[in-house]
Each structure stands twice: as structure tokens, then as C-alpha cells.
Design a protein around this motif. Structure first.
Motif, PDB file in Angstrom:
ATOM      1  N   ILE A  84       0.828  -1.213   0.000  1.00 26.26           N
ATOM      2  CA  ILE A  84       0.000   0.000   0.000  1.00 26.26           C
ATOM      3  C   ILE A  84       0.860   1.260   0.000  1.00 26.26           C
ATOM      4  O   ILE A  84       0.595   2.212  -0.761  1.00 26.26           O
ATOM      5  CB  ILE A  84      -0.956   0.004   1.207  1.00 26.26           C
ATOM      6  CG1 ILE A  84      -1.880  -1.213   1.176  1.00 26.26           C
ATOM      7  CG2 ILE A  84      -1.788   1.291   1.209  1.00 26.26           C
ATOM      8  CD1 ILE A  84      -2.795  -1.329   2.390  1.00 26.26           C
ATOM      9  N   ILE A 123       0.478   4.102  -2.994  1.00 26.59           N
ATOM     10  CA  ILE A 123      -0.078   5.437  -2.754  1.00 26.59           C
ATOM     11  C   ILE A 123       0.979   6.507  -2.990  1.00 26.59           C
ATOM     12  O   ILE A 123       0.690   7.571  -3.562  1.00 26.59           O
ATOM     13  CB  ILE A 123      -0.649   5.531  -1.321  1.00 26.59           C
ATOM     14  CG1 ILE A 123      -1.776   4.508  -1.120  1.00 26.59           C
ATOM     15  CG2 ILE A 123      -1.134   6.944  -1.020  1.00 26.59           C
ATOM     16  CD1 ILE A 123      -2.928   4.631  -2.098  1.00 26.59           C
ATOM     17  N   ALA A 146      -5.935  -0.480   6.936  1.00 23.88           N
ATOM     18  CA  ALA A 146      -6.862   0.262   6.085  1.00 23.88           C
ATOM     19  C   ALA A 146      -7.622   1.312   6.889  1.00 23.88           C
ATOM     20  O   ALA A 146      -7.880   2.424   6.397  1.00 23.88           O
ATOM     21  CB  ALA A 146      -7.833  -0.707   5.409  1.00 23.88           C
ATOM     22  N   TYR A 184      -9.210   4.834  -3.654  1.00 24.45           N
ATOM     23  CA  TYR A 184      -7.785   4.575  -3.840  1.00 24.45           C
ATOM     24  C   TYR A 184      -7.319   3.319  -3.106  1.00 24.45           C
ATOM     25  O   TYR A 184      -6.260   2.788  -3.427  1.00 24.45           O
ATOM     26  CB  TYR A 184      -6.952   5.777  -3.381  1.00 24.45           C
ATOM     27  CG  TYR A 184      -6.845   6.839  -4.435  1.00 24.45           C
ATOM     28  CD1 TYR A 184      -5.913   6.729  -5.466  1.00 24.45           C
ATOM     29  CD2 TYR A 184      -7.676   7.948  -4.420  1.00 24.45           C
ATOM     30  CE1 TYR A 184      -5.823   7.695  -6.451  1.00 24.45           C
ATOM     31  CE2 TYR A 184      -7.593   8.929  -5.404  1.00 24.45           C
ATOM     32  CZ  TYR A 184      -6.669   8.790  -6.416  1.00 24.45           C
ATOM     33  OH  TYR A 184      -6.587   9.754  -7.402  1.00 24.45           O
ATOM     34  N   LEU A 185      -8.089   2.850  -2.135  1.00 22.27           N
ATOM     35  CA  LEU A 185      -7.690   1.654  -1.410  1.00 22.27           C
ATOM     36  C   LEU A 185      -8.909   0.787  -1.137  1.00 22.27           C
ATOM     37  O   LEU A 185      -9.921   1.263  -0.630  1.00 22.27           O
ATOM     38  CB  LEU A 185      -7.035   2.024  -0.069  1.00 22.27           C
ATOM     39  CG  LEU A 185      -6.736   0.858   0.879  1.00 22.27           C
ATOM     40  CD1 LEU A 185      -5.728  -0.115   0.264  1.00 22.27           C
ATOM     41  CD2 LEU A 185      -6.218   1.379   2.223  1.00 22.27           C
TER      42      LEU A 185
END
Length: 479
Positions: free
Chosen positions: A166, A170, A192, A204-205
Motif C-alpha cells: 500500500i 499510494i 486500512a 484509492y484503497l
């Protein structure tokens, strides 16, 4: 004390969702149910991917300064919740609470490095006039995010390996969909939560929980997923490469790492490092020490010292700070390890200590004089078992080390710099640690292997490079 069972939701496109069905997450130490987690469907995964794709294509890119701010805030929240993260890792997985705390600290550093590297994501100017006829051309290349990254992570580092997917994604400006290991999804969901709290824009996640057979294929094959980042076993990795098609792939597929201990080595240092490298995290470590090749003059002393060190390790309750080794991820894996050991013994190996299974626990085990055809010599055992074989010289040790289809990390103990550099040149691995075991890594360095150990390199900067595409810009100027 009984832990209260909590019902978790998965994150899809910035929204926390329940599923039509759920599955239980249990503590491998005692079978206690810790939580229920959504069992996503193929449709859930496709929705997560297509939401990520729309977000990436239709929303203005997140400015670099905002990416830096979000990542730094995530690291602050992780620091604030350090003990809660550690308890989650320890309860759902195999690590002791002490090992889990160390993983949280590393994951915080991974996110912080991601923030730093977002600032350093740059291109270069190109001297087009090096080519005759191009004197009036000037330009540069610039890195752009690939788009949607699909990430699949294993159980053995349930927080830091997720952070390694992650954070760089990002930092590079991508959207990312994560499928964590079903055995240990809680750490990923907790991370998260930190990204949502830090203000990462929705879409975006996504963290999609469930069985690989349900959600794995769409994550790998969907045309909107432009890159697959996978950490796990070699069989699964090979299957992914066949299914993914023409898209970027980064894979870390494990190893059965060798360590060479030459006759001039510091015996105490080698014993300590190899014991820790072989048995930490119950041996469930992709760069853990599995095969040790020792010079004949030092062999007996080294073996005696390693056996003594292994027998001093405390096996027991993961939440007890005095415990060195907890259970394996489940009893099935412990049974498999036991079977591999029995196969080696049947082929002529000798057991020096250990070899005892109790449910999901498997005692620290040392095998000697293991034949080359034994499975524990050629494959990744991913358990608390280490081989110690004598060798005549460095040449034989290198030949034995290279005689497998893995090449992630290696170690060598010697006080002779010439011998060290010979090993550096000839060992077919992605990293070699001098006077240290194979089990050494910092999260900033390039990390990956050769042969069956994977494709590409992780480590924050290097992951960012793989998660971006270079675009060349060239101006043809008028007079």
C-alpha cells in the motif's frame, strides 16, 4: 481470558461493507475464534477493481504533498495504536508478542519511507543532441503511476508486507486493491482503517477479504489491473504469471536460504545469528535460515553450539514476553513439516534436536548430514527446521548453496575478505549478508531474488519504480 469475537467489514472503494457470507479468523495457538470477516464474492472483487479504476481515471491525481501528508498521518496513527496492532498480529498469526511489536515498528518505518520516497519520485533530462540530426530536440522522462495495482499478501508478516504494497502504491499515485491472507486479514483491515482516518480519498484503497479461489483470479486477470504485486508460494506465483497476461508483475516467492560458516568464522556470532535466523516466527520466514554449510574444522563445535542455543529457546504462549517461539499458522502446516522431517530421516539424515509436534506447535529442529535429494534440502520448508551439513571448502559450500531453484538471500561468516568477495561473486542470490544470517533486511533496501525466488525487487523505492511507467517527452524546437 477469552477474546471477544468482533465482526469486521471489508473496505471496497472507500466504503466499509459486510458480505453475504463470512468466515472465522482463529488464534492458531488454541483455536479461539477472534473475529468474523466478510467472505467476498467475485462480484465484490470486480466492484473494488472497477471503482479503483474509475477513481484513478476520473479524479484529479492526488498531489505529491497530499500523498506525503496522508502517509505521514498513517504512520502517526500506527505509532499511536502500536500495541493494538501488535496484539492483532500476535493473536491472528504465529508471531510472539515481542516479534509482533517489532513488525509494527518496521511497518511504521515502511510507511514513513514511502512518504519520503514520494517526494523523490523524479525523472531526468535526456541529451537528444547526442544523436546527429537531433540538435534541436530537448526533453526528459517522467514517471507516472500505472493505475490500479492488485496486491496479494501472505500470513507470515500480516502488517508489514501489506504496508510494503500500500505505501509505495499510494506514494506513486496509484489506486490499490489488496487481498490479504485469509488466515490473517485483521492486520490489513486495521491498516486500512488508518488510511481512511488519515483522509485517503475513497476508491484509492480497497481491502477485499475472502478465499483466493473466489477473488484471486479476477484480481489477477481483470484488464483494469495494470500491475500484480504478489508475495507467497512458488506454485501460486507460477499460476499467477500464466493467468495475468501482458501486465506488470512483481513477485517474491520465498527461498530455502543458505548460510556458509567457514573455519575462520566467529563461532559465537555465527551460532547466535543462525539460531535466530532459523527459528524466529516459528521458521515461517521467506529469508529464514534453512541450510547451513560449515567448514569441517568448525563443524562439531558449531553444531554443538547451535543445538544448545535451540534447546534454550522457550516454546509456548505467544502473548508471554518470555516466549521465543509460538505455534505455526495451523496444525496442517505443522503436520506437513513433520512429514518432511520424517522423509529426510528415512533418507539418512540425523536429528540433533527437536522433531516433536504438539498440535500447531513444532519444536525447533536441527538436522545433520541431510542428503541432497531430501525435500528439506531442495524446497522451502517454512517451519522451524534447519539443516547443518559439513563442507570441505568454500567452493563446495557455494555449489551446495546454488544447487536449488531458489536465490533470495544468503549469509556467510568469515574473517577473510577475499573469501567473502568470492561468495558475493559466485552465489546466485538477490542479497548476501556478510557475517550475518540470511535473515537480515531493512525496508529501504532492494529486496527480491533470482531463479524461483521471484521477479523484480521490493523495498519502498524499488516498489515505487515498478509501480510507475516512464514516459518520454521530447520537444522539437524551431530556429
Amino acid at each position: 481470558m477469552t477474546t471477544k469475537v468482533k465482526s469486521y467489514k471489508m473496505l471496497i472503494g472507500g466504503e466499509w461493507r459486510e458480505g453475504l457470507h463470512s468466515f472465522e479468523v482463529s488464534n492458531p495457538q488454541n483455536g479461539e475464534v477472534l473475529a468474523t470477516v466478510p467472505s467476498a464474492t467475485e462480484e465484490d472483487m470486480i466492484e473494488a477493481i472497477e471503482t479503483a479504476d474509475r477513481t484513478f481515471r476520473m479524479r484529479d491525481p492526488i498531489p505529491t504533498h497530499e500523498r506525503i501528508h496522508i502517509l505521514n498521518r498513517v504512520s502517526e496513527f500506527m505509532e499511536r495504536d502500536h500495541e493494538a496492532f501488535a496484539a492483532t498480529i500476535a493473536r491472528e498469526g504465529s508471531k510472539t508478542i515481542t516479534e509482533a511489536r517489532s513488525e509494527v515498528s518496521r511497518a511504521i518505518q515502511t510507511i514513513r519511507i514511502s512518504a519520503e520516497e514520494a517526494r523523490r519520485l523524479k525523472g531526468e533530462t535526456i541529451n537528444f543532441d547526442q544523436n546527429p540530426g537531433s540538435e534541436k530536440r530537448v526533453g526528459y522522462y517522467q514517471r507516472f503511476p500505472v493505475g490500479v495495482v492488485g496486491a496479494i499478501t501472505p500470513f507470515n508478516d500480516p502488517l508489514n508486507l501489506v504496508a510494503h504494497k500500500i505505501g509505495p502504491a499510494i506514494a506513486a499515485g496509484n489506486a490499490i486493491v489488496v487481498k490479504p491472507a485469509s488466515a490473517t486479514p485483521l492486520s490489513a483491515l486495521k491498516l486500512a482503517e488508518s488510511f481512511v482516518e488519515a483522509g485517503l480519498p475513497g476508491g484509492y484503497l480497497s481491502v477485499v477479504t475472502g478465499a483466493g479461489k473466489e477473488v484471486g483470479d479476477p484480481l489477477v486477470t481483470h484488464p483494469a489491473v495494470k500491475m500484480v504485486s504478489f508475495t507467497g508460494g512458488s506454485d501460486a506465483g507460477e499460476a499467477i504469471t500464466r493467468k495475468a497476461g501482458t501486465k506488470k508483475i512483481s513477485m517474491e516467492l520465498g527461498s530455502n536460504s543458505p548460510v556458509i560458516v567457514l573455519n575462520d568464522a566467529d563461532l559465537s556470532k555465527a551460532v547466535h545469528a543462525c539460531c535466530s535466523g532459523a527459528f524466529s516466527a516459528a521458521g515461517q520466514n521467506c529469508i529464514g535460515v534453512q541450510r547451513i554449510f560449515v567448514g569441517r574444522e568448525l563443524y562439531a563445535s558449531f553444531l554443538e553450539g547451535l543445538v544448545e542455543a535451540a534447546e534454550a529457546l522457550k516454546v509456548g504462549d505467544k502473548m508471554d514476553e518470555r516466549t521465543d517461539i509460538g505455534p505455526m499458522i495451523n496444525e496442517k502446516e505443522a503436520v506437513r513439516v513433520s512429514e518432511w522431517v520424517e522423509e529426510a530421516l528415512a533418507k539418512g539424515a540425523q536429528i540433533e534436536t527437536g522433531g516433536v509436534r504438539d498440535g500447531a506447535y513444532y519444536s525447533p529442529t536441527i538436522l545433520s548430514h541431510v542428503p541432497s535429494e531430501a525435500k528439506v534440502m531442495t524446497e522451502e520448508i517454512f517451519g522451524p527446521v534447519v539443516i547443518v551439513n559439513p563442507v570441505a571448502d568454500l567452493e563446495e559450500a557455494i555449489d551446495q548453496s546454488n544447487a536449488v531453484n531458489y536465490g533470495l538471500h544468503a549469509g556467510i561468516f568469515t574473517n577473510d575478505i577475499n573469501q567473502a568477495f568470492k561468495a558475493i561473486r559466485k552465489m546466485d542470490v538477490g542479497g548476501i549478508m556478510i557475517n550475518d544470517s540470511s535473515d537480515y533486511r531493512i525496508d529501504e533496501m532492494p529486496f527480491g531474488g533470482t531463479k524461483g525466488s521471484g521477479i523484480g525487487r521490493e523495498g519502498v523505492r524499488f516498489s515505487i519504480e515498478s509501480m510507475t511507467e516512464q514516459k518520454v517527452v521530447c520537444f522539437h524546437l524551431d530556429d
